[in-house]
Design an enzyme around this catalytic site. Structure first.
Site, PDB file in Angstrom:
ATOM      1  N   GLY A 170       7.016  -7.292  -1.357  1.00 10.82           N
ATOM      2  CA  GLY A 170       5.766  -8.004  -1.152  1.00 10.82           C
ATOM      3  C   GLY A 170       4.783  -7.333  -0.209  1.00 10.82           C
ATOM      4  O   GLY A 170       3.811  -7.966   0.208  1.00 10.82           O
ATOM      5  N   GLU A 171       5.001  -6.061   0.154  1.00 12.35           N
ATOM      6  CA  GLU A 171       4.111  -5.398   1.102  1.00 12.35           C
ATOM      7  C   GLU A 171       3.407  -4.184   0.495  1.00 12.35           C
ATOM      8  O   GLU A 171       2.823  -3.384   1.218  1.00 12.35           O
ATOM      9  CB  GLU A 171       4.891  -4.958   2.339  1.00 12.35           C
ATOM     10  CG  GLU A 171       5.429  -6.092   3.179  1.00 12.35           C
ATOM     11  CD  GLU A 171       5.968  -5.605   4.510  1.00 12.35           C
ATOM     12  OE1 GLU A 171       5.559  -6.147   5.552  1.00 12.35           O
ATOM     13  OE2 GLU A 171       6.803  -4.678   4.502  1.00 12.35           O
TER      14      GLU A 171
ATOM     15  N   GLU B 264       2.026  -7.663 -14.013  1.00 11.55           N
ATOM     16  CA  GLU B 264       1.671  -8.733 -14.952  1.00 11.55           C
ATOM     17  C   GLU B 264       1.227  -9.998 -14.215  1.00 11.55           C
ATOM     18  O   GLU B 264       0.302 -10.693 -14.644  1.00 11.55           O
ATOM     19  CB  GLU B 264       2.857  -9.048 -15.865  1.00 11.55           C
ATOM     20  CG  GLU B 264       3.257  -7.931 -16.808  1.00 11.55           C
ATOM     21  CD  GLU B 264       4.165  -6.897 -16.153  1.00 11.55           C
ATOM     22  OE1 GLU B 264       4.446  -7.041 -14.934  1.00 11.55           O
ATOM     23  OE2 GLU B 264       4.595  -5.956 -16.843  1.00 11.55           O
TER      24      GLU B 264
END
Length: 583
Positions: A556-557, A308
């Site tokens: 976050g990777e 989102e």
């Protein structure tokens, strides 16, 4: 039998009973129930042709008792049902809660430590009820356990009246309490199932029948509870919705959230220990700000998690470019979503006018605290983020609310149809909704939305997942030319299947390296153990030449791993996935 009641002198107790009853009614009524019943058990459950028996289920699913009873009464309106409930304070409260649903109760439990707990009297009442053709519902492991272990009382009753016992298992969406029985409190808009197995009877010439029944009952109830194969022809399948009981759902939603609010800090603390919350920012979930509000116009954008956030970032960028003097307040529910926002801020000049906060949980007082402080000029929600209390607070603060990329799946639509008043009130709170597709538009319109904009999926314009170029080059040097299979955003229950698929693929592609990226990184240790100690990225462990698996339990990777992958699997798409939450 007269209904057991709490003292009329305690208005607080009466209020608690009414609130709990209303919550249970709301949660059970909005749950999609499926009954799997063997042909032999069906006539006993509904009292067909004068047959009756004892319905046995574990104490942990006691809150779902009304569903089983009302389903049976719906099939046979003349059916009379009695539930055995302990004579203690909790038992009296349960009796008061279920009384308006036309379910009778018998009070009593096994006498222990020389104390008379009404066991003998309850035994006589149940015997009388069974001989009179009534159904009796019991929890053979109550009232104090051992958990999931049938006690001899039920077996003795069945032997005395020569009535069969139907083992009943149940599973439903809920919160498990830390009580002796691990009781499960149902949650609204979930799924639930009952499994009713073949009746168990004591042989007329079997002197050990009582003990044998207790052992058999324990085994069959555990099998019914822990997931039998309901795809076989051994069961009749019934889908059923609990009938409406004239409640005010929007008020109930607010009351329930207020009631459970004192327990939510403990939930947040538990999530913090699991790495699902940031310790220095967990109070944001209760509406407390961690940043100062800048002066001037502020527009609030809310996105649940990674997908989102990525879809709404182009919209935020366009807004900040159009109105450079305004501020965008971006809220997310997950830590992974927050990290995507942080990466955006590090790479965009417009981020000086962007503030991230975690969205408060849907408690009226917390939402009011959040809105009073930030005072947004408008609010933009994404996809299926429909929180009645928070959106209702926006309406109370006269804040216009929009929903972009509005998503309403068929299952969610059916769930909202069970609470039409709350759905209509919620739809009326939006100034406009831009649905993702024509099907979504139809669902929103059917629920009472009049302000529909043209459809379109803004995810088509979403920016690619961020990739750290230095990390990418380092991984490419280390992995070399090995093909990479990525299992991304996996959920509990899927890992075993993924490991089996990877093993099969290596028979054809021996040098294949499989990367498993769990949706919740705290599961990394468990997956590594399941994979015989596979290296974990969170521990700075790298796959060596002999390694076929690499557990990438970091946040976050994901963009980095997608770039490396030759092919990919998206998690939360297998039937074995438990408690999904987005891929």
């Amino acid at each position: 039998m007269a209904r057991l009641g709490l003292s009329p002198r305690s208005s607080l107790q009466r209020a608690c009973v009414s609130l709990v009853r209303a919550y249970l009614q709301f949660a059970l009524r909005t749950t999609r129930w499926t009954f799997y019943v063997t042909p032999e058990a069906f006539p006993l459950l509904i009292g067909r042709n004068g047959t009756n028996g004892i319905m046995a289920f574990w104490h942990e699913i006691l809150p779902a008792t009304p569903v089983l009873c009302l389903w049976a009464k719906n099939a046979s309106p003349s059916l009379r049902v009695k539930v055995l409930i302990s004579r203690n304070r909790d038992g009296r409260m349960i009796a008061d809660i279920i009384a308006p649903w036309g379910i009778g109760t018998i009070a009593g439990s096994s006498d222990t430590r020389g104390k008379n707990k009404g066991g003998a009297a309850a035994f006589r009442q149940m015997r009388k009820a069974l001989l009179a053709g009534e159904q009796v519902v019991m929890t053979p492991d109550g009232p104090r356990g051992p958990r999931r272990m049938a006690q001899p009382g039920m077996a003795a009753l069945a032997a005395a009246v020569r009535k069969p016992v139907v083992p009943v298992g149940a599973y439903y969406s809920g919160l498990q309490l830390n009580s002796w029985d691990k009781m499960v409190i149902p949650l609204p808009f979930g799924k639930g199932r009952f499994v009713c197995g073949n009746p168990i009877e004591i042989g007329k010439n079997n002197p050990d029948g009582t003990g044998l029944l207790a052992e058999t009952l324990t085994q069959q109830m555990r099998e019914a509870t822990d997931g039998p194969d309901t795809t076989t022809d051994a069961y009749h399948v019934f889908r059923w919705a609990m009938p409406s009981q004239s409640i005010a759902p929007s008020k109930i939603w607010a009351c329930v959230a207020t009631l459970i609010a004192p327990s939510l800090p403990f939930l947040l603390r538990s999530r913090q220990r699991q790495g699902k919350e940031l310790p220095d920012r967990v109070r944001e979930k209760m509406g407390f700000p961690s940043r100062a509000r800048p002066k001037g116009k502020l527009v609030w954008f809310h996105a649940a998690s990674v997908g989102e956030v990525l879809s709404i970032l182009p919209l935020i960028t366009a807004w900040l470019e159009k109105d450079a003097g305004s501020t965008a307040l971006v809220t997310t529910g997950s830590v992974t979503g927050a990290r995507i926002v942080a990466q955006y801020q590090a790479n965009h000049a417009a981020s000086a006018h962007l503030i991230h906060q975690f969205v408060p949980l849907d408690v009226p007082r917390w939402g009011k605290r959040f809105l009073d402080y930030w005072s947004p000029h408008a609010a933009v929600f994404t996809e299926s983020e429909l929180w009645p209390n928070l959106i209702g607070q926006c309406r109370a603060h006269q804040i216009p609310v929009a929903l972009v990329n509005g998503r309403m799946s068929a299952s969610s639509f059916k769930a909202w149809q069970k609470a039409p008043r709350i759905a209509k009130r919620l739809m009326a709170s939006f100034s406009w909704i831009a649905p993702r597709s024509e099907a979504d538009a139809g669902h929103f319109k059917a629920l009472g939305c009049n302000g529909l904009e043209p459809t379109g999926d803004i995810k088509a314009y979403a920016q690619p997942l961020p990739v750290n170029e230095q990390s990418l080059k380092a991984l490419q040097r280390h992995i070399g030319q090995r093909p990479v299979f990525l299992a991304a955003s996996t959920h509990s229950g899927e890992d075993e299947t993924i490991l089996q698929a990877a093993a099969l693929a290596r028979k054809t592609v021996p040098e294949l390296l499989t990367l498993i990226v769990p949706r919740h990184p705290e599961r990394g240790a468990d997956i590594s153990a399941l994979a015989s100690g596979a290296p974990r990225r969170s521990l700075n462990e790298w796959p060596q030449g002999s390694h076929t698996l690499w557990i990438c339990d970091t946040l976050g990777e994901l963009g980095l791993f997608y770039t490396l992958a030759t092919c990919a699997f998206i998690g939360n798409s297998l039937l074995s996935a438990q408690n999904g939450g987005g891929g």
